[in-house]
Design an enzyme around this catalytic site. Structure first.
Site, PDB file in Angstrom:
ATOM      1  N   GLY A  11       0.600  -0.841  -0.602  1.00  0.00           N
ATOM      2  CA  GLY A  11      -0.085  -0.193   0.248  1.00  0.00           C
ATOM      3  C   GLY A  11       0.743   0.991   0.236  1.00  0.00           C
ATOM      4  O   GLY A  11       2.366   1.101   0.523  1.00  0.00           O
ATOM      5  N   GLY A  13       0.520   6.070   1.148  1.00  0.00           N
ATOM      6  CA  GLY A  13      -0.502   6.864   0.611  1.00  0.00           C
ATOM      7  C   GLY A  13       0.332   8.154   0.718  1.00  0.00           C
ATOM      8  O   GLY A  13       1.507   7.707   1.140  1.00  0.00           O
ATOM      9  N   SER A  14      -0.350   9.398   1.597  1.00  0.00           N
ATOM     10  CA  SER A  14       0.648  10.299   1.439  1.00  0.00           C
ATOM     11  C   SER A  14       1.349  10.450   2.835  1.00  0.00           C
ATOM     12  O   SER A  14       2.439  11.253   2.830  1.00  0.00           O
ATOM     13  CB  SER A  14      -0.585  11.079   1.963  1.00  0.00           C
ATOM     14  OG  SER A  14      -1.071  10.943   2.575  1.00  0.00           O
ATOM     15  N   ARG A  17       4.615   4.418   3.224  1.00  0.00           N
ATOM     16  CA  ARG A  17       4.208   3.144   2.441  1.00  0.00           C
ATOM     17  C   ARG A  17       3.821   2.165   3.412  1.00  0.00           C
ATOM     18  O   ARG A  17       3.635   2.043   5.149  1.00  0.00           O
ATOM     19  CB  ARG A  17       5.505   2.430   2.222  1.00  0.00           C
ATOM     20  CG  ARG A  17       6.451   3.167   0.808  1.00  0.00           C
ATOM     21  CD  ARG A  17       7.204   2.794   0.213  1.00  0.00           C
ATOM     22  NE  ARG A  17       8.176   2.481   1.128  1.00  0.00           N
ATOM     23  CZ  ARG A  17       9.132   1.632   1.200  1.00  0.00           C
ATOM     24  NH1 ARG A  17       9.243   1.047  -0.346  1.00  0.00           N
ATOM     25  NH2 ARG A  17      10.070   1.361   1.371  1.00  0.00           N
ATOM     26  N   ASP A 127     -12.506   5.918  10.082  1.00  0.00           N
ATOM     27  CA  ASP A 127     -12.144   6.370   9.281  1.00  0.00           C
ATOM     28  C   ASP A 127     -12.208   5.097   8.937  1.00  0.00           C
ATOM     29  O   ASP A 127     -11.688   3.953   7.942  1.00  0.00           O
ATOM     30  CB  ASP A 127     -10.453   6.683   8.370  1.00  0.00           C
ATOM     31  CG  ASP A 127     -10.321   7.040   7.544  1.00  0.00           C
ATOM     32  OD1 ASP A 127     -11.066   6.697   6.529  1.00  0.00           O
ATOM     33  OD2 ASP A 127      -9.178   6.440   6.796  1.00  0.00           O
TER      34      ASP A 127
HETATM   35  P1  ADP Z   1      -3.516   4.243   4.708  1.00  0.00           P
HETATM   36  O1  ADP Z   1      -4.702   4.034   4.156  1.00  0.00           O
HETATM   37  O2  ADP Z   1      -3.247   5.497   6.130  1.00  0.00           O
HETATM   38  O3  ADP Z   1      -2.748   4.681   3.657  1.00  0.00           O
HETATM   39  P2  ADP Z   1      -3.318   1.673   5.926  1.00  0.00           P
HETATM   40  O4  ADP Z   1      -3.216   0.903   7.261  1.00  0.00           O
HETATM   41  O5  ADP Z   1      -4.692   1.543   5.225  1.00  0.00           O
HETATM   42  O6  ADP Z   1      -3.016   2.957   4.830  1.00  0.00           O
HETATM   43  O7  ADP Z   1      -2.519   0.727   4.994  1.00  0.00           O
HETATM   44  C1  ADP Z   1      -2.812   0.900   3.034  1.00  0.00           C
HETATM   45  C2  ADP Z   1      -2.704  -0.464   2.404  1.00  0.00           C
HETATM   46  O8  ADP Z   1      -2.075  -1.499   3.328  1.00  0.00           O
HETATM   47  C3  ADP Z   1      -4.132  -0.501   2.873  1.00  0.00           C
HETATM   48  O9  ADP Z   1      -5.488  -0.757   2.867  1.00  0.00           O
HETATM   49  C4  ADP Z   1      -3.724  -2.067   3.062  1.00  0.00           C
HETATM   50  O10 ADP Z   1      -4.112  -2.954   1.400  1.00  0.00           O
HETATM   51  C5  ADP Z   1      -2.828  -3.180   3.173  1.00  0.00           C
HETATM   52  N1  ADP Z   1      -2.581  -3.452   5.030  1.00  0.00           N
HETATM   53  C6  ADP Z   1      -1.752  -2.173   5.491  1.00  0.00           C
HETATM   54  N2  ADP Z   1      -2.366  -3.184   6.575  1.00  0.00           N
HETATM   55  C7  ADP Z   1      -2.129  -4.746   6.485  1.00  0.00           C
HETATM   56  C8  ADP Z   1      -2.156  -5.783   6.821  1.00  0.00           C
HETATM   57  N3  ADP Z   1      -2.310  -5.481   8.855  1.00  0.00           N
HETATM   58  N4  ADP Z   1      -2.554  -7.157   6.397  1.00  0.00           N
HETATM   59  C9  ADP Z   1      -2.627  -6.915   4.990  1.00  0.00           C
HETATM   60  N5  ADP Z   1      -2.569  -6.051   4.368  1.00  0.00           N
HETATM   61  C10 ADP Z   1      -2.335  -4.214   4.486  1.00  0.00           C
HETATM   62 MG    MG Z   2      -5.988   2.935   5.327  1.00  0.00          MG
END
Ligand code: ADP
Ligand code: MG
Length: 305
Positions: A11, A13-14, A17, A127
């Site tokens: 993943g 985002g801002s 990673r 969220d």
């Molecule tokens: P943000 O939304 O702040 O960018 P997230 O914690 O939602 O950060 O992580 C971004 C993406 O990474 C998630 O939507 C998911 O697809 C993946 N991800 C994050 N944490 C996990 C995890 N523990 N297991 C599997 N996928 C994850």
């Molecule tokens: Mg998220």
């Protein structure tokens, strides 16, 4: 950081990673969130809240925290890795084929259990969306991404600072009222609706029209093959007045979900979390499962002696 080898990025985002890493000492896989710490102290403290709040949670339906540390201006949060990714990806994979009701209720019950746990700890997620709900290989559903979460006692400046996807935002936020536990429940309703229709409940061609639709709270009914119970839950979750929306505990105690709670709790979960979940949900039907587990343990003990 030395103990972890980065395998891939899952993943971006801002904030930074999300990575899959392997712990060298144990060979186990974990998810690691790498967050660039802002220069200003108060903003950096704000980023650290995510790790602090996640570390306080301990529930089979909340992503388990392992550790957090800082290096080179980054905050690293190590947590359990959910191999099947997020629920938004899972919904897209359906390519228009609707989920069976049983599956929807099972996933939704698990989400309610997770939300109930955090609310019992006075934490608001703020969220909740399908992209922040993660799936494991053994069918578990886990609430993740505590990047916007806050303790109930802290000042709520959510309406002004909100930057996330607008589809899940409840009417009270658009009306500049404070965020509360029932706001999370509205967002949960949006996920339930998405699971039933594979679409967002409120969609429009402009922000103005989206906000209008959310504030009117009018949604298209679910496909007619879904039960009256399910339609009823959706209606309750989209009550305009937050105080009329059920809490997570109330949802879990009602017939249609209470039945599923038992199914969501295999023996190993009951053994580890049974007492806690019972306390949090006040579900009397769990008493029976708990009693059975206790008797089983007693029997095992007597067999050993
Ligand atoms: P943000 O939304 O702040 O960018 P997230 O914690 O939602 O950060 O992580 C971004 C993406 O990474 C998630 O939507 C998911 O697809 C993946 N991800 C994050 N944490 C996990 C995890 N523990 N297991 C599997 N996928 C994850
Ligand atoms: Mg998220």
């Amino acid at each position: 950081m030395d103990d972890y080898v980065v395998l891939r990025v899952i993943g971006q985002g801002s904030f930074g990673r999300a990575l899959v890493v392997q712990q060298e000492s144990s060979n186990r896989l974990f998810a690691m969130k790498e967050i660039r710490l802002p220069k200003s102290f108060s903003n950096a403290q704000n980023s650290r809240k995510e790790a602090v709040l996640l570390a306080k949670m301990r529930h089979p339906n909340v992503v388990a925290f392992k550790e957090s540390f800082e290096a080179d201006g980054h905050l690293y949060i190590v947590m359990e890795y959910c191999e099947e990714g997020d629920l938004m990806q899972r919904i897209k994979q359906q390519k228009g084929k609707l989920f069976p009701e049983d599956m929807i209720l099972n996933w939704f019950t698990q989400m309610c259990l997770g939300v109930n746990h955090i609310h019992k700890k006075r934490v608001l997620h703020r969220d909740i969306k399908s992209k922040n709900v993660f799936l494991t290989q053994n069918g578990r559903v886990k609430l993740g991404d505590f990047g916007s979460a806050r303790l109930l006692s802290s000042t709520m400046a959510f309406a002004r600072t909100y930057v996330g996807t607008p589809y899940y935002v409840p009417p009270e936020i658009w009306e500049n009222l404070p965020y509360n536990n029932k706001s999370d429940i509205w967002s949960l309703g949006c996920i339930l609706y998405e699971l039933c229709t594979l679409r967002h409940p409120f969609q429009a061609n402009s922000w103005k029209n989206l906000i209008l639709k959310v504030c009117q709270g009018s949604i298209r009914p679910l496909p007619s093959h879904y039960s009256y119970d399910l339609q009823y839950i959706v209606k309750q979750l989209f009550k305009r007045n937050p105080s009329q929306r059920p809490s997570a505990t109330t949802l879990l105690c009602r017939g249609s979900l209470a039945r599923h709670v038992q199914k969501c709790l295999p023996p190993e979960i009951i053994a580890e979390y049974g007492e806690q979940i019972l306390d949090e949900t006040k579900i009397s039907c769990l008493n029976k499962t708990r009693k059975r587990e206790r008797e089983k343990k007693k029997k095992q003990k007597t067999c050993l002696t």
